[in-house]
Design a protein around this motif. Structure first.
Motif, PDB file in Angstrom:
ATOM      1  N   LEU A 394     -33.115   1.871  18.032  1.00  0.00           N
ATOM      2  CA  LEU A 394     -31.914   2.672  18.212  1.00  0.00           C
ATOM      3  C   LEU A 394     -30.733   1.753  18.521  1.00  0.00           C
ATOM      4  CD1 LEU A 394     -33.303   5.651  20.302  1.00  0.00           C
ATOM      5  CD2 LEU A 394     -32.990   5.483  17.829  1.00  0.00           C
ATOM      6  N   PRO A 395     -29.662   1.818  17.768  1.00  0.00           N
ATOM      7  CA  PRO A 395     -28.560   0.856  17.948  1.00  0.00           C
ATOM      8  C   PRO A 395     -27.967   0.865  19.346  1.00  0.00           C
ATOM      9  CG  PRO A 395     -28.317   2.058  15.881  1.00  0.00           C
ATOM     10  CD  PRO A 395     -29.416   2.728  16.635  1.00  0.00           C
ATOM     11  N   GLU A 396     -27.799   2.055  19.936  1.00  0.00           N
ATOM     12  CA  GLU A 396     -27.173   2.122  21.250  1.00  0.00           C
ATOM     13  C   GLU A 396     -28.087   1.634  22.369  1.00  0.00           C
ATOM     14  OE1 GLU A 396     -28.835   6.265  20.352  1.00  0.00           O
ATOM     15  OE2 GLU A 396     -27.855   4.608  19.295  1.00  0.00           O
ATOM     16  N   GLN A 397     -29.372   1.395  22.048  1.00  0.00           N
ATOM     17  CA  GLN A 397     -30.309   0.886  23.052  1.00  0.00           C
ATOM     18  C   GLN A 397     -30.785  -0.533  22.733  1.00  0.00           C
ATOM     19  OE1 GLN A 397     -33.503   3.685  23.610  1.00  0.00           O
ATOM     20  NE2 GLN A 397     -32.133   5.416  23.956  1.00  0.00           N
ATOM     21  N   ALA A 398     -30.101  -1.227  21.834  1.00  0.00           N
ATOM     22  CA  ALA A 398     -30.519  -2.571  21.440  1.00  0.00           C
ATOM     23  C   ALA A 398     -30.046  -3.636  22.413  1.00  0.00           C
ATOM     24  CB  ALA A 398     -29.997  -2.897  20.044  1.00  0.00           C
ATOM     25  N   GLN A 399     -29.439  -3.236  23.518  1.00  0.00           N
ATOM     26  CA  GLN A 399     -29.042  -4.174  24.555  1.00  0.00           C
ATOM     27  C   GLN A 399     -29.138  -3.475  25.906  1.00  0.00           C
ATOM     28  OE1 GLN A 399     -26.574  -3.456  22.052  1.00  0.00           O
ATOM     29  NE2 GLN A 399     -26.069  -1.621  23.205  1.00  0.00           N
ATOM     30  N   PRO A 413     -30.370 -12.622  18.603  1.00  0.00           N
ATOM     31  CA  PRO A 413     -30.892 -12.999  17.282  1.00  0.00           C
ATOM     32  C   PRO A 413     -29.759 -13.291  16.317  1.00  0.00           C
ATOM     33  CG  PRO A 413     -31.202 -10.649  17.695  1.00  0.00           C
ATOM     34  CD  PRO A 413     -30.756 -11.255  18.985  1.00  0.00           C
ATOM     35  N   ALA A 414     -29.901 -14.383  15.572  1.00  0.00           N
ATOM     36  CA  ALA A 414     -28.862 -14.771  14.630  1.00  0.00           C
ATOM     37  C   ALA A 414     -28.882 -13.855  13.412  1.00  0.00           C
ATOM     38  CB  ALA A 414     -29.073 -16.219  14.186  1.00  0.00           C
ATOM     39  N   PRO A 415     -27.701 -13.459  12.884  1.00  0.00           N
ATOM     40  CA  PRO A 415     -27.679 -12.605  11.687  1.00  0.00           C
ATOM     41  C   PRO A 415     -28.139 -13.388  10.464  1.00  0.00           C
ATOM     42  CG  PRO A 415     -25.465 -13.320  12.266  1.00  0.00           C
ATOM     43  CD  PRO A 415     -26.366 -13.790  13.381  1.00  0.00           C
ATOM     44  N   PRO A 416     -28.635 -12.704   9.445  1.00  0.00           N
ATOM     45  CA  PRO A 416     -29.046 -13.410   8.228  1.00  0.00           C
ATOM     46  C   PRO A 416     -27.888 -14.174   7.612  1.00  0.00           C
ATOM     47  CG  PRO A 416     -29.815 -11.131   8.213  1.00  0.00           C
ATOM     48  CD  PRO A 416     -28.876 -11.262   9.371  1.00  0.00           C
ATOM     49  N   ALA A 417     -28.188 -15.372   7.111  1.00  0.00           N
ATOM     50  CA  ALA A 417     -27.155 -16.217   6.528  1.00  0.00           C
ATOM     51  C   ALA A 417     -26.703 -15.653   5.189  1.00  0.00           C
ATOM     52  CB  ALA A 417     -27.680 -17.640   6.357  1.00  0.00           C
ATOM     53  N   ALA A 418     -25.402 -15.806   4.904  1.00  0.00           N
ATOM     54  CA  ALA A 418     -24.813 -15.444   3.605  1.00  0.00           C
ATOM     55  C   ALA A 418     -25.050 -13.980   3.249  1.00  0.00           C
ATOM     56  CB  ALA A 418     -25.355 -16.345   2.498  1.00  0.00           C
ATOM     57  N   GLU A 419     -25.039 -13.096   4.240  1.00  0.00           N
ATOM     58  CA  GLU A 419     -25.187 -11.669   3.976  1.00  0.00           C
ATOM     59  C   GLU A 419     -24.155 -10.923   4.808  1.00  0.00           C
ATOM     60  OE1 GLU A 419     -28.979  -9.994   4.490  1.00  0.00           O
ATOM     61  OE2 GLU A 419     -30.025 -11.353   3.115  1.00  0.00           O
ATOM     62  N   PRO A 420     -23.669  -9.796   4.332  1.00  0.00           N
ATOM     63  CA  PRO A 420     -22.753  -9.003   5.161  1.00  0.00           C
ATOM     64  C   PRO A 420     -23.494  -8.447   6.368  1.00  0.00           C
ATOM     65  CG  PRO A 420     -23.380  -7.798   3.182  1.00  0.00           C
ATOM     66  CD  PRO A 420     -23.911  -9.189   3.023  1.00  0.00           C
ATOM     67  N   PRO A 421     -22.804  -8.198   7.469  1.00  0.00           N
ATOM     68  CA  PRO A 421     -23.477  -7.680   8.678  1.00  0.00           C
ATOM     69  C   PRO A 421     -24.057  -6.299   8.433  1.00  0.00           C
ATOM     70  CG  PRO A 421     -21.092  -7.601   8.927  1.00  0.00           C
ATOM     71  CD  PRO A 421     -21.356  -8.382   7.666  1.00  0.00           C
ATOM     72  N   LEU A 422     -25.246  -6.089   8.946  1.00  0.00           N
ATOM     73  CA  LEU A 422     -25.902  -4.789   8.828  1.00  0.00           C
ATOM     74  C   LEU A 422     -25.496  -3.842   9.946  1.00  0.00           C
ATOM     75  CD1 LEU A 422     -29.505  -5.974   7.875  1.00  0.00           C
ATOM     76  CD2 LEU A 422     -27.610  -5.360   6.356  1.00  0.00           C
ATOM     77  N   ARG A 423     -24.958  -4.385  11.017  1.00  0.00           N
ATOM     78  CA  ARG A 423     -24.533  -3.579  12.156  1.00  0.00           C
ATOM     79  C   ARG A 423     -23.084  -3.928  12.486  1.00  0.00           C
ATOM     80  NH1 ARG A 423     -28.787  -1.703  11.164  1.00  0.00           N
ATOM     81  NH2 ARG A 423     -30.543  -1.198  12.530  1.00  0.00           N
ATOM     82  N   ILE A 466     -33.859   5.511  10.465  1.00  0.00           N
ATOM     83  CA  ILE A 466     -34.335   5.139  11.800  1.00  0.00           C
ATOM     84  C   ILE A 466     -34.953   6.371  12.431  1.00  0.00           C
ATOM     85  CG2 ILE A 466     -33.705   4.286  14.089  1.00  0.00           C
ATOM     86  CD1 ILE A 466     -31.439   2.750  12.844  1.00  0.00           C
ATOM     87  N   ALA A 467     -36.242   6.323  12.662  1.00  0.00           N
ATOM     88  CA  ALA A 467     -36.941   7.454  13.272  1.00  0.00           C
ATOM     89  C   ALA A 467     -36.776   7.421  14.782  1.00  0.00           C
ATOM     90  CB  ALA A 467     -38.419   7.420  12.899  1.00  0.00           C
ATOM     91  N   ALA A 468     -36.890   8.554  15.390  1.00  0.00           N
ATOM     92  CA  ALA A 468     -36.790   8.653  16.850  1.00  0.00           C
ATOM     93  C   ALA A 468     -38.045   8.089  17.494  1.00  0.00           C
ATOM     94  CB  ALA A 468     -36.593  10.105  17.255  1.00  0.00           C
ATOM     95  N   PRO A 469     -37.948   7.560  18.707  1.00  0.00           N
ATOM     96  CA  PRO A 469     -39.138   7.061  19.410  1.00  0.00           C
ATOM     97  C   PRO A 469     -40.067   8.207  19.791  1.00  0.00           C
ATOM     98  CG  PRO A 469     -37.216   6.966  20.850  1.00  0.00           C
ATOM     99  CD  PRO A 469     -36.719   7.361  19.495  1.00  0.00           C
ATOM    100  N   TRP A 470     -41.118   8.384  19.017  1.00  0.00           N
ATOM    101  CA  TRP A 470     -42.010   9.529  19.209  1.00  0.00           C
ATOM    102  C   TRP A 470     -42.719   9.505  20.551  1.00  0.00           C
ATOM    103  CZ3 TRP A 470     -46.907   7.883  20.107  1.00  0.00           C
ATOM    104  CH2 TRP A 470     -47.233   6.602  19.654  1.00  0.00           C
ATOM    105  N   TRP A 471     -42.958   8.304  21.101  1.00  0.00           N
ATOM    106  CA  TRP A 471     -43.733   8.234  22.342  1.00  0.00           C
ATOM    107  C   TRP A 471     -42.944   8.750  23.548  1.00  0.00           C
ATOM    108  CZ3 TRP A 471     -42.039   4.155  19.424  1.00  0.00           C
ATOM    109  CH2 TRP A 471     -41.022   3.375  19.939  1.00  0.00           C
ATOM    110  N   LEU A 472     -41.639   8.947  23.390  1.00  0.00           N
ATOM    111  CA  LEU A 472     -40.827   9.467  24.484  1.00  0.00           C
ATOM    112  C   LEU A 472     -40.667  10.980  24.414  1.00  0.00           C
ATOM    113  CD1 LEU A 472     -37.973   6.803  24.621  1.00  0.00           C
ATOM    114  CD2 LEU A 472     -40.065   6.906  25.977  1.00  0.00           C
TER     115      LEU A 472
END
Length: 517
Positions: A394-399, A413-423, A466-472
């Motif tokens: 989940l993007p809002e919980q990635a930090q 984590p370093a972003p992939p080289a030579a690619e546009p940002p995914l986030r 992105i699926a929801a965390p089912w275990w919660l």
């Protein structure tokens, strides 16, 4: 195991079968490029007999047939995905010594036996923890929390406890029966003597105990008899117990109470320099410092400061105490004066001299750490926080925000080289609702209205599901998100998602979660 003879000494042996690899894994950040999953096979190598050989492996590698002593080339041929790192015998020895210091909490007589065993004399101390079983469980839980694999055993001699911890695989009704079931490798003899015993058909300790000691000494040497007698309790080796480290406390008493601030500050500075000299002699730095002021009328004032890194710099500690005193709601009142001042250093860590970087990077990080300490001392330990990466889809919980003091910043984590940002770097909290028109119900947006302005979509990429965390959520899982990276006709780029699939919700809503720079 039960103790059949009351009044005899009792020993608890702790065996850490994977100490080197457990240490390495606990020191790797989850976001480090060298990090591996806990169940990934791992081995440590060092040069032995002119070749790179495995000196230690973890449980996963051992289960796959990778064992210490193998050549690295053979291990790679058997398991190409084996994670390999350099062995650190000095670090392992230091780690075992630190674990032994930790064991002083349960017994005053602790003996570290490199490379991977610690023995505790628990005679007369186990009742303080609810008995032998409760004490053993507490020790096991404490080291499991550190990520260490542990096997333990109790016996009336340290040698028996160590052998049972290493080699006992099945329970026995009493200690003597358990010792009799041990293999002859539990004697700790060299490989030639052990092989000679096995070739003679003597594969367990019970077979040796039924034979005369004189015949065993004549055929297999005096060392076999000595080891057997120590294992059975007829003899005992001298024990070199770990000497408890004296607490770091420095006290100054006064014939007449002192009340002047300048006199108090000078006395405290003298205590700090005295503590710094002792810390330097031990190659230690303090992480916590406690100042106790004893007033002549019996009242006490206790102040404590913590640092993010170990230090023994008196000027730095004095500045932090100044910040701590300035942040007090009630100023210190010396009354009729202080007749005693005590400085304690309850928490220390290794601190050795290091060579500063030529570019001054180390000095900049030290200055930042000092600033964090000063602000945390002035405002409170939880007032200053830093963001660290967190393993979440989940993007809002990635930090996560954690206290800045005392926590090493984890590498992002370093972003992939030579690619546009995914986030996108900028996220809305919470995501903002938008009105979307799509060509098909589950397709990408063709146009959307946000903040009363209509945007025509020129390009899109997605969906990223992105699926929801089912275990919660148990039986009521959350909604699935379909993210799209889109660009409107004005060249602005957005990150938009549909909250829910049509089979999950009849009318899912759309939200904009962020903007790309």
């Amino acid at each position: 195991m039960t103790n059949a003879c009351s009044g005899r000494r009792r020993y608890l042996a702790l065996w850490f079968p994977f100490l080197p690899t457990d240490r390495l894994h606990s020191h790797l950040s989850p976001c480090s490029p060298n990090a591996t999953p806990p169940d990934a096979p791992m081995a440590l190598v060092e040069r032995m007999r002119g070749a790179l050989r495995l000196s230690a492996v973890n449980a996963a590698a051992l289960a796959m047939g990778i064992a210490p002593g193998m050549a690295l080339a053979d291990a790679r041929a058997l398991l190409p995905d084996l994670y390999v790192a350099d062995a650190d015998p000095a670090g392992d020895a230091h780690g075992l010594a630190q674990l032994a210091q930790r064991c002083l909490e349960w017994s005053p007589l602790v003996t570290p036996l490199p490379p991977d065993v610690i023995t505790l004399d628990i005679t007369g101390t186990d009742h303080l923890f609810g008995g032998e079983a409760a004490l053993s469980a507490q020790v096991e839980d404490a080291f499991a929390a550190l990520g260490l694999t542990l096997r333990h055993a109790l016996a009336t001699t340290p040698e028996a406890a160590q052998a049972l911890a290493r080699h006992a695989t099945t329970p026995a009704p009493d200690e003597r029966a358990a010792i009799a079931r041990l293999p002859v490798t539990a004697l700790g003899l060299d490989s030639e003597a052990t092989l000679a015993l096995q070739r003679a058909g003597l594969t367990d300790i019970g077979a040796l105990l039924t034979r005369p000691m004189a015949s065993i000494a004549a055929r297999f040497g005096a060392d076999a008899v000595t080891a057997l007698r120590r294992l059975s309790g007829e003899a005992q080796a001298p024990i070199a117990a770990l000497a408890p480290v004296a607490p770091l406390r420095f006290t100054r008493r006064f014939a007449e109470p002192i009340g002047l601030q300048s006199t108090i500050a000078a006395s405290f500075a003298a205590l700090l320099h005295q503590a710094a000299a002792v810390l330097m002699a031990r190659d230690l730095g303090g992480r916590a410092f406690v100042l106790t002021l004893y007033r002549s009328d019996g009242a006490r004032h206790r102040l404590m400061i913590e640092t993010g890194q170990p230090t023994r710099d008196p000027a730095l500690v004095l500045r932090l105490f100044d910040e701590r005193i300035a942040a007090l709601a009630d100023p210190l009142d010396p009354g009729f004066g202080y007749d005693q001042i005590r400085l304690s250093v309850p928490h220390t860590e290794p601190l050795r001299a290091v060579q500063p970087d030529l570019d001054g990077a180390g000095q900049a990080s030290d200055a930042l750490a000092e600033l964090i300490d000063r602000l945390s001392t002035r405002l409170g330990p939880d007032a200053l926080r830093r963001l660290v990466p967190y393993d979440s889809h989940l993007p809002e919980q990635a930090q996560r925000a954690i206290p800045a003091q005392g926590n090493t910043p984890a590498p992002w984590p370093a972003p992939p080289a030579a690619e546009p940002p995914l986030r996108p770097l900028f996220l809305f909290d919470p995501p903002q609702p938008v009105e979307v028109i799509a060509e098909v119900p589950d397709g990408p947006p063709q146009r959307f209205r946000w903040r009363r302005q209509l945007h025509e979509v020129r390009l899109f990429e997605g969906p990223e599901r992105i699926a929801a965390p089912w275990w919660l959520h148990g039986d009521a899982p959350g909604l699935t998100r379909d993210y799209y990276r889109i660009e409107d006709k004005a060249g602005r780029r957005y990150w938009i998602f549909r909250h829910g699939l049509y089979e999950e919700k009849p009318d899912p809503r759309w939200y904009i979660h962020g903007q790309f720079a």
